[in-house]
Design an enzyme around this catalytic site. Sequence first.
Site, PDB file in Angstrom:
ATOM      1  N   GLU A  98       0.855  -1.194   0.000  1.00  0.00           N
ATOM      2  CA  GLU A  98       0.000   0.000   0.000  1.00  0.00           C
ATOM      3  C   GLU A  98       0.891   1.244   0.000  1.00  0.00           C
ATOM      4  OE1 GLU A  98      -2.484   1.573  -0.745  1.00  0.00           O
ATOM      5  OE2 GLU A  98      -4.087   1.284   0.722  1.00  0.00           O
ATOM      6  N   ASP A  99       0.370   2.310  -0.571  1.00  0.00           N
ATOM      7  CA  ASP A  99       1.144   3.552  -0.597  1.00  0.00           C
ATOM      8  C   ASP A  99       1.116   4.262   0.756  1.00  0.00           C
ATOM      9  OD1 ASP A  99      -1.567   4.090  -0.821  1.00  0.00           O
ATOM     10  OD2 ASP A  99      -1.404   5.402  -2.556  1.00  0.00           O
ATOM     11  N   ASP A 102      -3.666   5.690   6.342  1.00  0.00           N
ATOM     12  CA  ASP A 102      -4.153   6.973   6.855  1.00  0.00           C
ATOM     13  C   ASP A 102      -5.188   6.687   7.949  1.00  0.00           C
ATOM     14  OD1 ASP A 102      -4.667   9.703   6.962  1.00  0.00           O
ATOM     15  OD2 ASP A 102      -5.917   9.742   5.190  1.00  0.00           O
ATOM     16  N   PHE A 151      -1.455  16.527   3.455  1.00  0.00           N
ATOM     17  CA  PHE A 151      -1.840  15.797   2.245  1.00  0.00           C
ATOM     18  C   PHE A 151      -0.640  15.755   1.305  1.00  0.00           C
ATOM     19  CE2 PHE A 151      -3.904  14.979  -1.811  1.00  0.00           C
ATOM     20  CZ  PHE A 151      -4.712  13.923  -1.442  1.00  0.00           C
ATOM     21  N   ARG A 164       1.105  11.978  -9.751  1.00  0.00           N
ATOM     22  CA  ARG A 164       1.598  10.621  -9.481  1.00  0.00           C
ATOM     23  C   ARG A 164       3.024  10.431  -9.994  1.00  0.00           C
ATOM     24  NH1 ARG A 164      -2.788   7.431  -7.869  1.00  0.00           N
ATOM     25  NH2 ARG A 164      -4.780   7.839  -8.857  1.00  0.00           N
TER      26      ARG A 164
HETATM   27  P1  5GP Z   1      -7.366   5.280   4.584  1.00  0.00           P
HETATM   28  O1  5GP Z   1      -8.508   4.394   4.261  1.00  0.00           O
HETATM   29  O2  5GP Z   1      -6.251   4.647   5.374  1.00  0.00           O
HETATM   30  O3  5GP Z   1      -7.829   6.576   5.206  1.00  0.00           O
HETATM   31  O4  5GP Z   1      -6.816   5.805   3.208  1.00  0.00           O
HETATM   32  C1  5GP Z   1      -5.977   5.127   2.400  1.00  0.00           C
HETATM   33  C2  5GP Z   1      -6.016   5.741   1.039  1.00  0.00           C
HETATM   34  O5  5GP Z   1      -6.332   7.129   1.093  1.00  0.00           O
HETATM   35  C3  5GP Z   1      -4.681   5.654   0.383  1.00  0.00           C
HETATM   36  O6  5GP Z   1      -4.527   4.457  -0.327  1.00  0.00           O
HETATM   37  C4  5GP Z   1      -4.685   6.876  -0.516  1.00  0.00           C
HETATM   38  O7  5GP Z   1      -5.284   6.539  -1.724  1.00  0.00           O
HETATM   39  C5  5GP Z   1      -5.556   7.873   0.211  1.00  0.00           C
HETATM   40  N1  5GP Z   1      -4.773   8.870   0.977  1.00  0.00           N
HETATM   41  C6  5GP Z   1      -4.689   8.977   2.311  1.00  0.00           C
HETATM   42  N2  5GP Z   1      -3.879   9.997   2.674  1.00  0.00           N
HETATM   43  C7  5GP Z   1      -3.424  10.523   1.524  1.00  0.00           C
HETATM   44  C8  5GP Z   1      -2.515  11.595   1.217  1.00  0.00           C
HETATM   45  O8  5GP Z   1      -1.928  12.282   2.064  1.00  0.00           O
HETATM   46  N3  5GP Z   1      -2.303  11.830  -0.106  1.00  0.00           N
HETATM   47  C9  5GP Z   1      -2.896  11.119  -1.098  1.00  0.00           C
HETATM   48  N4  5GP Z   1      -2.589  11.449  -2.343  1.00  0.00           N
HETATM   49  N5  5GP Z   1      -3.746  10.107  -0.851  1.00  0.00           N
HETATM   50  C10 5GP Z   1      -4.006   9.813   0.443  1.00  0.00           C
END
Ligand code: 5GP
Length: 179
Positions: A98-99, A102, A151, A164
């Site tokens: 995963e990238d 969050d 962000f 990206r």
């Molecule tokens: P979660 O479900 O953990 O809140 O979110 C995961 C997804 O939210 C990540 O795979 C990504 O796509 C998006 N995301 C969360 N924080 C960021 C951020 O700081 N920048 C970007 N570009 N995407 C984010």
Amino acid sequence: MVKDIESVLITEQEVKDMVSRLADRINEDYKDKFPVFIGVLKGSFVFMADLIRQIKICCEIDFMAVSSYGNKSVTTGAVKIYKDLEKDIENRDVIIVEDILDSGLTLNYLMGYLRSRNPSSLRLCTLLDKPARRMIPITADYKGFEIPDAFVVGYGLDYQEKYRNLPYIGILKPEIYTD
Ligand code: 5GP
């Protein structure tokens, strides 16, 4: 594009070094195994491509496409699967790539979904971790950088499908994503 970036949070070289360190650990932990790496599209595609080339053991890869954000920079909590696995992961050692971790909502959903397919093990590898925003207590088995609550874009991460292709992780200027 670069004018929209407030600052570089993690340089290209720092990312490269971290990817090597994560791969070293995975190579050691899975040295007698045949894992499946599952990349979470789209954000993880750059990380996956770099990580996989440092993996020395025999492995397979697959991808899932999920979305929790739509075009907004705040989470909605809803997770939609756009692309499912092509492989059967029953009795396989699975590593999710995963990238960014969050709120944890996306991965919580995804890990439950993958567990229901009976892998013999399931681990999580994330390049970035934003612990301040966690809503569900998930911890990654392999974690790159802990980052502040900002962000970020670049190295696969987007805002409205842009940025990206930046080779580093940058903080987007807030005026770009505030409505
Ligand atoms: P979660 O479900 O953990 O809140 O979110 C995961 C997804 O939210 C990540 O795979 C990504 O796509 C998006 N995301 C969360 N924080 C960021 C951020 O700081 N920048 C970007 N570009 N995407 C984010």
